[in-house]
Design a protein around this motif. Sequence first.
Motif, PDB file in Angstrom:
ATOM      1  N   LYS A  67       0.830  -1.212   0.000  1.00 24.14           N
ATOM      2  CA  LYS A  67       0.000   0.000   0.000  1.00 24.14           C
ATOM      3  C   LYS A  67       0.859   1.254   0.000  1.00 24.14           C
ATOM      4  CE  LYS A  67      -2.815  -1.484   3.334  1.00 24.14           C
ATOM      5  NZ  LYS A  67      -3.916  -1.585   4.336  1.00 24.14           N
ATOM      6  N   VAL A  68       1.911   1.244   0.799  1.00 18.42           N
ATOM      7  CA  VAL A  68       2.812   2.396   0.868  1.00 18.42           C
ATOM      8  C   VAL A  68       3.438   2.662  -0.502  1.00 18.42           C
ATOM      9  CG1 VAL A  68       5.099   3.067   1.736  1.00 18.42           C
ATOM     10  CG2 VAL A  68       3.326   2.310   3.340  1.00 18.42           C
ATOM     11  N   LEU A  69       3.911   1.602  -1.137  1.00 20.75           N
ATOM     12  CA  LEU A  69       4.571   1.763  -2.442  1.00 20.75           C
ATOM     13  C   LEU A  69       3.569   2.213  -3.504  1.00 20.75           C
ATOM     14  CD1 LEU A  69       7.452   1.433  -3.547  1.00 20.75           C
ATOM     15  CD2 LEU A  69       6.801  -0.866  -4.313  1.00 20.75           C
ATOM     16  N   GLN A  70       2.372   1.648  -3.452  1.00 26.04           N
ATOM     17  CA  GLN A  70       1.308   2.048  -4.384  1.00 26.04           C
ATOM     18  C   GLN A  70       0.977   3.534  -4.228  1.00 26.04           C
ATOM     19  OE1 GLN A  70      -0.668   0.849  -6.790  1.00 26.04           O
ATOM     20  NE2 GLN A  70      -1.906   2.686  -6.774  1.00 26.04           N
ATOM     21  N   LYS A  71       0.840   3.963  -2.983  1.00 26.55           N
ATOM     22  CA  LYS A  71       0.457   5.360  -2.734  1.00 26.55           C
ATOM     23  C   LYS A  71       1.570   6.304  -3.183  1.00 26.55           C
ATOM     24  CE  LYS A  71      -1.444   8.516   0.660  1.00 26.55           C
ATOM     25  NZ  LYS A  71      -1.624   8.821   2.081  1.00 26.55           N
ATOM     26  N   LEU A  72       2.805   5.920  -2.872  1.00 23.86           N
ATOM     27  CA  LEU A  72       3.944   6.789  -3.174  1.00 23.86           C
ATOM     28  C   LEU A  72       4.190   6.911  -4.676  1.00 23.86           C
ATOM     29  CD1 LEU A  72       6.111   8.326  -1.538  1.00 23.86           C
ATOM     30  CD2 LEU A  72       7.577   6.318  -1.796  1.00 23.86           C
ATOM     31  N   THR A  73       4.017   5.825  -5.401  1.00 19.25           N
ATOM     32  CA  THR A  73       4.408   5.804  -6.818  1.00 19.25           C
ATOM     33  C   THR A  73       3.221   5.924  -7.768  1.00 19.25           C
ATOM     34  OG1 THR A  73       4.209   3.392  -7.016  1.00 19.25           O
ATOM     35  CG2 THR A  73       6.337   4.265  -6.264  1.00 19.25           C
ATOM     36  N   GLU A  74       2.000   5.760  -7.236  1.00 19.74           N
ATOM     37  CA  GLU A  74       0.802   5.686  -8.098  1.00 19.74           C
ATOM     38  C   GLU A  74       0.991   4.634  -9.189  1.00 19.74           C
ATOM     39  OE1 GLU A  74       0.105   9.718  -9.335  1.00 19.74           O
ATOM     40  OE2 GLU A  74      -0.710  10.267  -7.380  1.00 19.74           O
ATOM     41  N   ALA A  75       1.534   3.480  -8.798  1.00 22.48           N
ATOM     42  CA  ALA A  75       1.798   2.398  -9.746  1.00 22.48           C
ATOM     43  C   ALA A  75       0.515   1.886 -10.384  1.00 22.48           C
ATOM     44  CB  ALA A  75       2.502   1.247  -9.027  1.00 22.48           C
ATOM     45  N   GLU A  76       0.654   1.408 -11.610  1.00 23.42           N
ATOM     46  CA  GLU A  76      -0.444   0.757 -12.316  1.00 23.42           C
ATOM     47  C   GLU A  76      -0.799  -0.557 -11.623  1.00 23.42           C
ATOM     48  OE1 GLU A  76      -2.189   1.733 -14.842  1.00 23.42           O
ATOM     49  OE2 GLU A  76      -3.264  -0.150 -15.217  1.00 23.42           O
ATOM     50  N   LYS A  77       0.248  -1.255 -11.128  1.00 16.61           N
ATOM     51  CA  LYS A  77       0.039  -2.570 -10.503  1.00 16.61           C
ATOM     52  C   LYS A  77       1.199  -2.838  -9.555  1.00 16.61           C
ATOM     53  CE  LYS A  77      -2.250  -6.380 -10.075  1.00 16.61           C
ATOM     54  NZ  LYS A  77      -1.595  -6.536  -8.766  1.00 16.61           N
ATOM     55  N   ILE A  78       0.889  -3.417  -8.415  1.00 16.72           N
ATOM     56  CA  ILE A  78       1.934  -3.904  -7.519  1.00 16.72           C
ATOM     57  C   ILE A  78       2.158  -5.386  -7.821  1.00 16.72           C
ATOM     58  CG2 ILE A  78       2.523  -4.396  -5.106  1.00 16.72           C
ATOM     59  CD1 ILE A  78       2.667  -1.401  -5.755  1.00 16.72           C
ATOM     60  N   ASN A  79       3.409  -5.772  -7.953  1.00 11.60           N
ATOM     61  CA  ASN A  79       3.756  -7.193  -8.091  1.00 11.60           C
ATOM     62  C   ASN A  79       4.414  -7.647  -6.795  1.00 11.60           C
ATOM     63  OD1 ASN A  79       4.920  -7.413 -11.605  1.00 11.60           O
ATOM     64  ND2 ASN A  79       2.922  -6.876 -10.763  1.00 11.60           N
ATOM     65  N   THR A  80       3.965  -8.781  -6.258  1.00  4.00           N
ATOM     66  CA  THR A  80       4.644  -9.355  -5.100  1.00  4.00           C
ATOM     67  C   THR A  80       5.068 -10.776  -5.440  1.00  4.00           C
ATOM     68  OG1 THR A  80       2.647 -10.253  -4.069  1.00  4.00           O
ATOM     69  CG2 THR A  80       3.263  -8.009  -3.470  1.00  4.00           C
ATOM     70  N   GLY A  81       6.166 -11.201  -4.839  1.00  5.60           N
ATOM     71  CA  GLY A  81       6.611 -12.565  -5.113  1.00  5.60           C
ATOM     72  C   GLY A  81       7.649 -13.020  -4.117  1.00  5.60           C
ATOM     73  N   ALA A  82       7.644 -14.318  -3.846  1.00  5.95           N
ATOM     74  CA  ALA A  82       8.698 -14.959  -3.058  1.00  5.95           C
ATOM     75  C   ALA A  82       9.225 -16.096  -3.910  1.00  5.95           C
ATOM     76  CB  ALA A  82       8.146 -15.474  -1.729  1.00  5.95           C
ATOM     77  N   LEU A  83      10.404 -15.896  -4.482  1.00  4.66           N
ATOM     78  CA  LEU A  83      10.956 -16.899  -5.392  1.00  4.66           C
ATOM     79  C   LEU A  83      12.086 -17.644  -4.678  1.00  4.66           C
ATOM     80  CD1 LEU A  83       9.641 -14.517  -7.241  1.00  4.66           C
ATOM     81  CD2 LEU A  83      10.876 -15.622  -9.086  1.00  4.66           C
ATOM     82  N   GLY A  84      13.255 -17.007  -4.535  1.00 11.54           N
ATOM     83  CA  GLY A  84      14.318 -17.625  -3.754  1.00 11.54           C
ATOM     84  C   GLY A  84      15.058 -18.738  -4.476  1.00 11.54           C
ATOM     85  N   ASN A  85      14.980 -18.746  -5.802  1.00 10.91           N
ATOM     86  CA  ASN A  85      15.717 -19.786  -6.532  1.00 10.91           C
ATOM     87  C   ASN A  85      17.224 -19.569  -6.450  1.00 10.91           C
ATOM     88  OD1 ASN A  85      13.145 -20.580  -7.274  1.00 10.91           O
ATOM     89  ND2 ASN A  85      13.221 -19.536  -9.253  1.00 10.91           N
ATOM     90  N   ILE A  86      17.637 -18.316  -6.317  1.00 11.90           N
ATOM     91  CA  ILE A  86      19.065 -17.989  -6.241  1.00 11.90           C
ATOM     92  C   ILE A  86      19.459 -17.714  -4.791  1.00 11.90           C
ATOM     93  CG2 ILE A  86      20.829 -16.341  -6.975  1.00 11.90           C
ATOM     94  CD1 ILE A  86      19.184 -16.068  -9.630  1.00 11.90           C
ATOM     95  N   VAL A  87      18.806 -16.744  -4.171  1.00  9.59           N
ATOM     96  CA  VAL A  87      19.063 -16.423  -2.751  1.00  9.59           C
ATOM     97  C   VAL A  87      18.049 -17.191  -1.912  1.00  9.59           C
ATOM     98  CG1 VAL A  87      18.947 -14.614  -1.001  1.00  9.59           C
ATOM     99  CG2 VAL A  87      20.015 -14.145  -3.220  1.00  9.59           C
ATOM    100  N   ARG A  88      18.529 -18.144  -1.099  1.00 10.19           N
ATOM    101  CA  ARG A  88      17.599 -19.006  -0.365  1.00 10.19           C
ATOM    102  C   ARG A  88      17.062 -18.393   0.919  1.00 10.19           C
ATOM    103  NH1 ARG A  88      17.192 -24.212  -2.653  1.00 10.19           N
ATOM    104  NH2 ARG A  88      17.487 -23.724  -4.860  1.00 10.19           N
ATOM    105  N   GLN A  89      17.725 -17.356   1.432  1.00 12.84           N
ATOM    106  CA  GLN A  89      17.152 -16.709   2.621  1.00 12.84           C
ATOM    107  C   GLN A  89      15.782 -16.133   2.255  1.00 12.84           C
ATOM    108  OE1 GLN A  89      18.790 -12.832   4.282  1.00 12.84           O
ATOM    109  NE2 GLN A  89      19.228 -14.201   5.988  1.00 12.84           N
ATOM    110  N   LEU A  90      14.768 -16.500   3.044  1.00 11.58           N
ATOM    111  CA  LEU A  90      13.399 -16.073   2.734  1.00 11.58           C
ATOM    112  C   LEU A  90      13.312 -14.561   2.567  1.00 11.58           C
ATOM    113  CD1 LEU A  90      10.370 -16.652   2.442  1.00 11.58           C
ATOM    114  CD2 LEU A  90      10.191 -16.590   4.945  1.00 11.58           C
TER     115      LEU A  90
END
Lengths: 138, 138
Positions: A67-90
Amino acid sequence: MNFHLDARLEQDTLPAGRLELCEIHLLNDARWPWLVLVPQRSDCSEIFDLNDDEQLQLARETALISKVLQKLTEAEKINTGALGNIVRQLHVHVIARFENDANWPGPVWGFGVAEPYSKVAASRLISQLQSEMKSHVF
Amino acid sequence: MNFHLDARLEQDTLPAGRLELCEIHLLNDARWPWLVLVPQRSDCSEIFDLNDDEQLQLARETALISKVLQKLTEAEKINTGALGNIVRQLHVHVIARFENDANWPGPVWGFGVAEPYSKVAASRLISQLQSEMKSHVF
């Protein structure tokens, strides 16, 4: 608490704050406003490695940062993801996307080469983020 | 309840079950075991468009589906993400990743061309998923 930020995350990001569970880092790539939440827990690589309370806290903090990032940037869409294929620390990515951005509508991960912020630009963005985070009741 | 699955999601997936909040769909792409959770709520495109209780329920259901997929596939890593740059109806991806898969360690979204399951293979996988989901206390 025996928590240390992964070396690759340390190298690729700038510290941007701390919530109850997560450290907040700004990815040092000016192509997208891109934050990374890192739960301060060792030996977790999947979200379900956290205990139940921590999983819900991570969801709350991810929503707050989104929400903070959306409000600050007026983004068209927020993308969220947890991948970790390279960096395994969550860690959880929260990225502001725009229809004219570098890889719209494709994903950001692994695309092209990072374009580091100038010190002034990074400092200004982190300051804006922290101000916006403080203004949200949490 | 005035909820209808987005036409593109309908076209690209096979129904695989239903939880309290989300419909579960199998992406019809045999390159990765890939599930999509769709909260049965209209007019939501961001996770933070859900109310607070629904956000936490989505986190619980995403963790459940992640654990089920991990157990069933013995994946090297589970990837989760909510992008929605193309399909705006809120949906969460849960994907089983392997070190020899089609785009490891890169992201799956937008990569190459889907390889549909045979009817037999899809039916078998959905059946295994549903059996595993039932075995998890929720």
